[in-house]
Each structure stands twice: as structure tokens, then as C-alpha cells.
Design a protein around this motif. Structure first.
Motif, PDB file in Angstrom:
ATOM      1  N   ALA A   1       0.812  -1.218   0.000  1.00 59.05           N
ATOM      2  CA  ALA A   1       0.000   0.000   0.000  1.00 59.05           C
ATOM      3  C   ALA A   1       0.843   1.263   0.000  1.00 59.05           C
ATOM      4  O   ALA A   1       0.370   2.325  -0.393  1.00 59.05           O
ATOM      5  N   ALA A   2       2.110   1.160   0.414  1.00 60.18           N
ATOM      6  CA  ALA A   2       2.924   2.353   0.639  1.00 60.18           C
ATOM      7  C   ALA A   2       2.972   3.327  -0.527  1.00 60.18           C
ATOM      8  O   ALA A   2       2.861   4.529  -0.326  1.00 60.18           O
ATOM      9  N   PRO A   3       3.113   2.899  -1.785  1.00 54.98           N
ATOM     10  CA  PRO A   3       3.190   3.890  -2.855  1.00 54.98           C
ATOM     11  C   PRO A   3       1.881   4.602  -3.137  1.00 54.98           C
ATOM     12  O   PRO A   3       1.870   5.648  -3.752  1.00 54.98           O
ATOM     13  N   GLN A   4       0.768   4.049  -2.686  1.00 57.58           N
ATOM     14  CA  GLN A   4      -0.541   4.551  -3.092  1.00 57.58           C
ATOM     15  C   GLN A   4      -0.779   5.987  -2.671  1.00 57.58           C
ATOM     16  O   GLN A   4      -1.433   6.754  -3.364  1.00 57.58           O
TER      17      GLN A   4
ATOM     18  N   TRP B   1       2.821 -10.844  -9.684  1.00 58.86           N
ATOM     19  CA  TRP B   1       1.759 -10.793  -8.686  1.00 58.86           C
ATOM     20  C   TRP B   1       0.791 -11.978  -8.786  1.00 58.86           C
ATOM     21  O   TRP B   1      -0.403 -11.839  -8.512  1.00 58.86           O
ATOM     22  N   ASP B   2       1.335 -13.127  -9.185  1.00 62.58           N
ATOM     23  CA  ASP B   2       0.523 -14.348  -9.262  1.00 62.58           C
ATOM     24  C   ASP B   2      -0.730 -14.116 -10.101  1.00 62.58           C
ATOM     25  O   ASP B   2      -0.653 -13.590 -11.201  1.00 62.58           O
ATOM     26  N   ASN B   3      -1.911 -14.464  -9.563  1.00 63.98           N
ATOM     27  CA  ASN B   3      -3.126 -14.394 -10.357  1.00 63.98           C
ATOM     28  C   ASN B   3      -4.061 -13.275  -9.878  1.00 63.98           C
ATOM     29  O   ASN B   3      -5.283 -13.387  -9.952  1.00 63.98           O
ATOM     30  N   GLN B   4      -3.471 -12.165  -9.413  1.00 66.01           N
ATOM     31  CA  GLN B   4      -4.287 -11.044  -8.938  1.00 66.01           C
ATOM     32  C   GLN B   4      -5.214 -10.511 -10.030  1.00 66.01           C
ATOM     33  O   GLN B   4      -6.292  -9.993  -9.741  1.00 66.01           O
TER      34      GLN B   4
ATOM     35  N   TRP C   1       3.980   4.130  -9.788  1.00 66.75           N
ATOM     36  CA  TRP C   1       2.968   3.131  -9.471  1.00 66.75           C
ATOM     37  C   TRP C   1       1.619   3.559 -10.049  1.00 66.75           C
ATOM     38  O   TRP C   1       1.370   4.748 -10.254  1.00 66.75           O
ATOM     39  N   ALA C   2       0.738   2.593 -10.286  1.00 58.85           N
ATOM     40  CA  ALA C   2      -0.618   2.873 -10.751  1.00 58.85           C
ATOM     41  C   ALA C   2      -1.576   1.890 -10.086  1.00 58.85           C
ATOM     42  O   ALA C   2      -1.224   0.737  -9.821  1.00 58.85           O
ATOM     43  N   SER C   3      -2.790   2.362  -9.807  1.00 57.53           N
ATOM     44  CA  SER C   3      -3.829   1.504  -9.224  1.00 57.53           C
ATOM     45  C   SER C   3      -4.698   0.944 -10.348  1.00 57.53           C
ATOM     46  O   SER C   3      -5.109   1.684 -11.240  1.00 57.53           O
ATOM     47  N   VAL C   4      -4.992  -0.361 -10.274  1.00 55.84           N
ATOM     48  CA  VAL C   4      -5.798  -1.022 -11.304  1.00 55.84           C
ATOM     49  C   VAL C   4      -6.937  -1.792 -10.651  1.00 55.84           C
ATOM     50  O   VAL C   4      -6.740  -2.492  -9.657  1.00 55.84           O
ATOM     51  N   LYS C   5      -8.132  -1.643 -11.231  1.00 55.34           N
ATOM     52  CA  LYS C   5      -9.272  -2.453 -10.833  1.00 55.34           C
ATOM     53  C   LYS C   5      -9.490  -3.504 -11.908  1.00 55.34           C
ATOM     54  O   LYS C   5      -9.704  -3.177 -13.079  1.00 55.34           O
ATOM     55  N   TRP C   6      -9.410  -4.779 -11.526  1.00 55.04           N
ATOM     56  CA  TRP C   6      -9.502  -5.863 -12.492  1.00 55.04           C
ATOM     57  C   TRP C   6     -10.967  -6.240 -12.762  1.00 55.04           C
ATOM     58  O   TRP C   6     -11.809  -6.185 -11.857  1.00 55.04           O
ATOM     59  N   ASP C   7     -11.243  -6.629 -13.997  1.00 61.60           N
ATOM     60  CA  ASP C   7     -12.611  -6.976 -14.390  1.00 61.60           C
ATOM     61  C   ASP C   7     -13.172  -8.105 -13.543  1.00 61.60           C
ATOM     62  O   ASP C   7     -14.387  -8.163 -13.281  1.00 61.60           O
ATOM     63  N   ARG C   8     -12.308  -8.995 -13.103  1.00 60.46           N
ATOM     64  CA  ARG C   8     -12.766 -10.154 -12.337  1.00 60.46           C
ATOM     65  C   ARG C   8     -12.730  -9.912 -10.826  1.00 60.46           C
ATOM     66  O   ARG C   8     -12.884 -10.842 -10.041  1.00 60.46           O
TER      67      ARG C   8
ATOM     68  N   GLY D   1     -11.143  -7.049  -7.498  1.00 61.02           N
ATOM     69  CA  GLY D   1      -9.911  -6.698  -6.802  1.00 61.02           C
ATOM     70  C   GLY D   1      -9.239  -5.470  -7.379  1.00 61.02           C
ATOM     71  O   GLY D   1      -9.227  -5.271  -8.597  1.00 61.02           O
ATOM     72  N   SER D   2      -8.701  -4.627  -6.489  1.00 63.40           N
ATOM     73  CA  SER D   2      -7.943  -3.438  -6.882  1.00 63.40           C
ATOM     74  C   SER D   2      -6.589  -3.461  -6.183  1.00 63.40           C
ATOM     75  O   SER D   2      -6.517  -3.663  -4.964  1.00 63.40           O
ATOM     76  N   TYR D   3      -5.516  -3.245  -6.972  1.00 66.21           N
ATOM     77  CA  TYR D   3      -4.167  -3.298  -6.420  1.00 66.21           C
ATOM     78  C   TYR D   3      -3.292  -2.253  -7.108  1.00 66.21           C
ATOM     79  O   TYR D   3      -3.677  -1.668  -8.119  1.00 66.21           O
ATOM     80  N   ASN D   4      -2.093  -2.056  -6.556  1.00 69.73           N
ATOM     81  CA  ASN D   4      -1.110  -1.133  -7.135  1.00 69.73           C
ATOM     82  C   ASN D   4      -0.037  -1.902  -7.899  1.00 69.73           C
ATOM     83  O   ASN D   4       0.397  -2.976  -7.451  1.00 69.73           O
ATOM     84  N   TYR D   5       0.407  -1.330  -9.028  1.00 72.00           N
ATOM     85  CA  TYR D   5       1.409  -1.989  -9.861  1.00 72.00           C
ATOM     86  C   TYR D   5       2.466  -0.999 -10.328  1.00 72.00           C
ATOM     87  O   TYR D   5       2.223   0.204 -10.423  1.00 72.00           O
ATOM     88  N   ARG D   6       3.643  -1.562 -10.639  1.00 70.55           N
ATOM     89  CA  ARG D   6       4.792  -0.738 -11.027  1.00 70.55           C
ATOM     90  C   ARG D   6       4.695  -0.316 -12.488  1.00 70.55           C
ATOM     91  O   ARG D   6       4.499  -1.141 -13.365  1.00 70.55           O
ATOM     92  N   VAL D   7       4.870   0.993 -12.694  1.00 66.78           N
ATOM     93  CA  VAL D   7       4.919   1.531 -14.056  1.00 66.78           C
ATOM     94  C   VAL D   7       6.203   2.358 -14.187  1.00 66.78           C
ATOM     95  O   VAL D   7       6.205   3.484 -14.659  1.00 66.78           O
ATOM     96  N   GLY D   8       7.289   1.751 -13.712  1.00 66.33           N
ATOM     97  CA  GLY D   8       8.587   2.414 -13.742  1.00 66.33           C
ATOM     98  C   GLY D   8       9.316   2.332 -12.419  1.00 66.33           C
ATOM     99  O   GLY D   8      10.538   2.542 -12.368  1.00 66.33           O
ATOM    100  N   GLN D   9       8.601   2.036 -11.332  1.00 73.15           N
ATOM    101  CA  GLN D   9       9.238   1.899 -10.030  1.00 73.15           C
ATOM    102  C   GLN D   9      10.301   0.799 -10.081  1.00 73.15           C
ATOM    103  O   GLN D   9      10.041  -0.306 -10.540  1.00 73.15           O
TER     104      GLN D   9
END
Length: 416
Positions: free
Chosen positions: A239-242, A346-349, A365-372, A374-382
Motif C-alpha cells: 500500500a505504501a506507494p498509493q 503478482w501471481d493471479n491477482q 505506481w498505478a492503481s488497477v481495478k480488475w474486471d474479475r 480486486g484493486s491493487y497497485n502496480y509498477r509503471v517504472g518503479q
């Protein structure tokens, strides 16, 4: 350097109100922390339980209450720290003592000063270069709520002292009480900062409110006592980068890439080198500098992007995303559809499918909401890693160098 004159009218306005004297800070739920020293506050009604002296917070009983041991007594009692809308206690600890207790000795990081041009509602701030209001900020971060009725002032609600909106200067008499908050802490859903908490052996059960796993006794975690909200070490790290904030369009080292278009920023001091117009970053120099080529002259100079704590540039138009290419901090946009990319770990998030970007921050970092779900943060250059690639939507198509493709009709007789 500017000289800050006293503002008599403002001083009279806040010399005494329901929250105590100028520069004082009542104990709120965010400040109910063991070790903070206190004295009786504006709503005290407990006779001489305090011996008319000082004491120390030794614990929190329930939300809105603080347990205090007074110096002249071996007994402890509980007092209102927001309960019933009342505040029985006022902070005695110094600013540095609060920083030590709340943040482990590291004060909230400050970016460029906030001027009237930067002071938009919702901007996250900390005390700035001309701060003179004591502990009104509770030694923490705050949010600009809007302009004050006085020119050159804004109203700020402080996280640790949310009892009223306080007036702060953003140019009055050339004084600047606020600076941009450049490093937000992880917070609970109510936006209270999570603080380190070592779960003692034999303590009751604590469950991570993110992953629902039980946190073993003796383990260190992060907690919001007021909301009974806990994160285990793994979820806190995720959660830290969020919550990192850098002030919208201000160019920082995390955003620095050749090709980004810029204009003069909040700390500009280079007269008319830019010709009053725009330019393009041609290279990122070391140690917080960027080299820019200006449109009006073709001349190049280096400017501060964090050096000396100053930010000379603002972003005009970041590069567009490349359809099918990796999503970078320069191209990430809310509403863009994505899927897992080359550095995915990130396995099957993602459920093996697609999602949509719902939030961004400039630290990679960027936050993504998946169609199936769950919402998580992912690296876009970090750390040089890219977890996402673009699927479609919301972006112009660009070449691999990030330049937007534009319509072009081939002339008769020409080959491409």
C-alpha cells in the motif's frame, strides 16, 4: 530573501478560540499516543485531578478517549480527546517530540512552498518555510479546503488537529506557511495515518484488514487505533506507494524523462530564459537537475527538479501511451485498459484478464481495478519494472519514442 511582517489582524482573529491559544494543539484521536505529554485543555471539567500540572498519555481506552498519568500522582484517568465533541487535554510536547513519537523522528517531507497560484482545494500540505503557528498542524499533514476571506490566505484542515479550518498564508506579506506534501503515509479508509505497532506477546487477536490473515503475536504491523484498522507487513508494503503525492503537474525526479514538455514552475528564478513559453526536456541530469531546450530560442539550460528542495518546472503534456506497449509513469492515465506486462510478479491477482487504471501517482505506481474483481497497485517504472501493458482506450496511439501519431495523407507519386 523575504522578510515576514506580523499580521496583526490575523493574530487577533485566532488569539483565543474554542481550540486553545494561538499555536496550541488539543489532543485528538490521531494524537492519542503513548509518551505524548499533556496538560488540561479548553474543555477541562475534572477539578484538580491533574494537580494543575502536566502528565503523559499512557494509552487509549476507546475511540475519543485518552488515558493519562499525571506527574504528581500514581493514578491514571481517562479524558475526552474528541469524545462528545470535547477536548480535555492540550499537547505540551514540542514539535520534535511529536515527530519522534508519531513518525519515528522523520518529519513529513516537504516540497516546494505553496503560493496563491498553487493553493487549490484538495492539495495536500505540510508546514512551510515561514510557519509560525506552533503546533496548530499537530506536526502532521493537512488539506487545503479553500480560500480564506483574506487575500493571500487559505483555510487548511490538519489531519492531526481536525477541530477547525485554520488560516495559513500563501503570499500575504510575502510569507508562505505551507509546503507541498511530497511523501504521504499509508492511511486507513478514514484517511488517518497508520503508525507502527508491535503486537505484544499474549495480546488479543489482530487481523489484517486487507488480506484477512491473522497477525501473529509479537509481529510488527501498522495500525490506526481510532478506527481499529490494521495492516500486516506485506500489505503495508504493497500500500505504501498509493498515498505518495507530489503536487500534480510539478516535475520531479520520478517523472523526469527526455521528451516531456514543460513550462516554468513554482520556484522559477531564471528571469526570461524560457521566453515565457514552453520547452522540452532533453536529458535528466544527475542530483535533481533537468536540461531543457526552449521553443522560443532553441537555447538549453539546466533547472532544479528537487535540487535545493526547489522545483523550477511544471509538466505541460506528458507523452502518450503506446498501444500494446508497456505502461510507464509518463504515459499512465486513469481509464486506460491494461493487462499484465513483462515484469509481472503478482501471481493471479488479475484473474488472467484485463482491468482499468483507476489512479496514478508519479513515483512509478498505478492503481488497477480488475474486471474479475480486486484493486491493487502496480509498477509503471518503479525500480525499473513495468507490470502492465496497454490494451486499449483513452489514449492516442504513439510511436515507440512516445510521439503521438497524427493523420497524414500520402501525396500522389510518393512512396512510404
Amino acid at each position: 530573501s523575504s522578510f515576514c511582517l506580523p499580521y496583526v489582524a490575523a493574530w487577533k482573529l485566532i488569539t483565543r478560540d474554542s481550540m486553545g491559544t494561538t499555536g496550541s494543539c488539543v489532543v485528538t484521536p490521531a494524537l492519542v499516543r503513548e509518551g505524548i505529554r499533556v496538560k488540561r485543555g479548553p474543555d477541562w471539567k475534572w477539578n484538580d485531578q491533574d494537580g494543575r500540572g502536566e502528565g503523559v498519555i499512557v494509552g487509549a481506552d476507546t475511540t475519543g478517549w485518552a488515558r493519562v498519568k499525571w506527574d504528581g500522582s500514581a493514578d491514571t484517568n481517562v479524558y475526552r480527546a474528541g469524545q462528545e465533541g470535547s477536548h480535555d487535554l492540550e499537547v505540551v510536547s514540542s514539535y520534535q517530540q511529536l515527530v519522534d513519537t508519531l513518525y519515528g523522528g522523520q518529519a513529513p517531507a516537504a516540497g516546494p512552498k505553496i503560493t496563491a497560484n498553487d493553493a487549490t482545494a484538495g492539495t495536500r500540505v505540510v508546514r512551510g518555510p515561514d510557519w509560525k503557528w506552533g503546533l496548530q498542524d499537530g506536526a502532521g499533514r493537512g488539506t487545503i479546503k479553500g480560500p480564506s476571506h483574506k487575500s493571500g490566505w487559505v483555510k487548511v484542515m490538519w489531519d492531526n488537529h481536525p477541530c477547525k479550518n485554520f488560516d495559513c498564508r500563501v503570499g500575504e506579506e510575502a510569507c508562505y506557511d505551507l509546503a507541498l506534501s511530497v511523501a504521504e503515509a499509508v492511511s486507513c479508509p478514514a484517511d488517518h495515518e497508520l503508525v507502527p505497532f508491535a503486537k505484544p506477546p499474549g495480546a488479543g487477536s489482530h487481523t489484517c484488514d486487507q488480506c484477512s490473515k491473522t497477525i501473529p503475536n509479537g509481529n510488527r504491523m501498522h495500525r490506526c487505533t481510532a478506527c481499529d484498522y490494521d495492516l500486516c507487513p506485506a500489505c503495508y508494503k504493497r500500500a505504501a506507494p498509493q498515498k505518495v503525492a507530489v503536487g500534480g503537474d510539478v516535475l520531479t525526479p520520478a517523472l523526469l524523462k527526455a521528451g516531456i514538455r514543460v513550462k516554468r514552475g513554482p520556484d522559477w528564478k531564471w528571469e526570461n530564459q524560457d521566453g515565457g513559453g514552453e520547452g522540452v526536456v532533453v536529458e535528466g541530469a544527475s542530483s535533481g537537475w533537468a536540461r531543457v531546450k526552449w521553443d522560443h530560442s532553441g537555447g538549453e539550460n539546466s533547472y532544479r527538479v528537487g535540487q535545493e528542495g526547489a522545483y523550477d518546472l511544471r509538466i505541460v503534456s506528458p507523452r502518450k501511451a503506446v498501444i500494446g506497449g508497456v505502461v510507464t509513469s509518463a504515459s499512465v492515465r486513469e481509464g486506460v485498459r491494461v493487462k499484465r506486462g513483462p515484469d509481472w510478479k503478482w501471481d493471479n491477482q488479475d484473474g488472467g484478464g484485463e482491468g482499468v487504471i483507476t489512479g496514478t501517482n508519479p513515483n512509478g505506481w498505478a492503481s488497477v481495478k480488475w474486471d474479475r474483481g480486486g484493486s491493487y497497485n502496480y509498477r509503471v517504472g518503479q525500480d525499473g519494472d513495468y507490470d502492465l501493458v496497454l490494451v486499449s482506450g483513452g489514449q492516442a496511439v504513439s510511436c515507440p519514442q512516445g510521439h503521438e501519431l497524427v493523420p497524414f495523407a500520402q501525396s500522389p507519386g510518393r512512396r512510404f
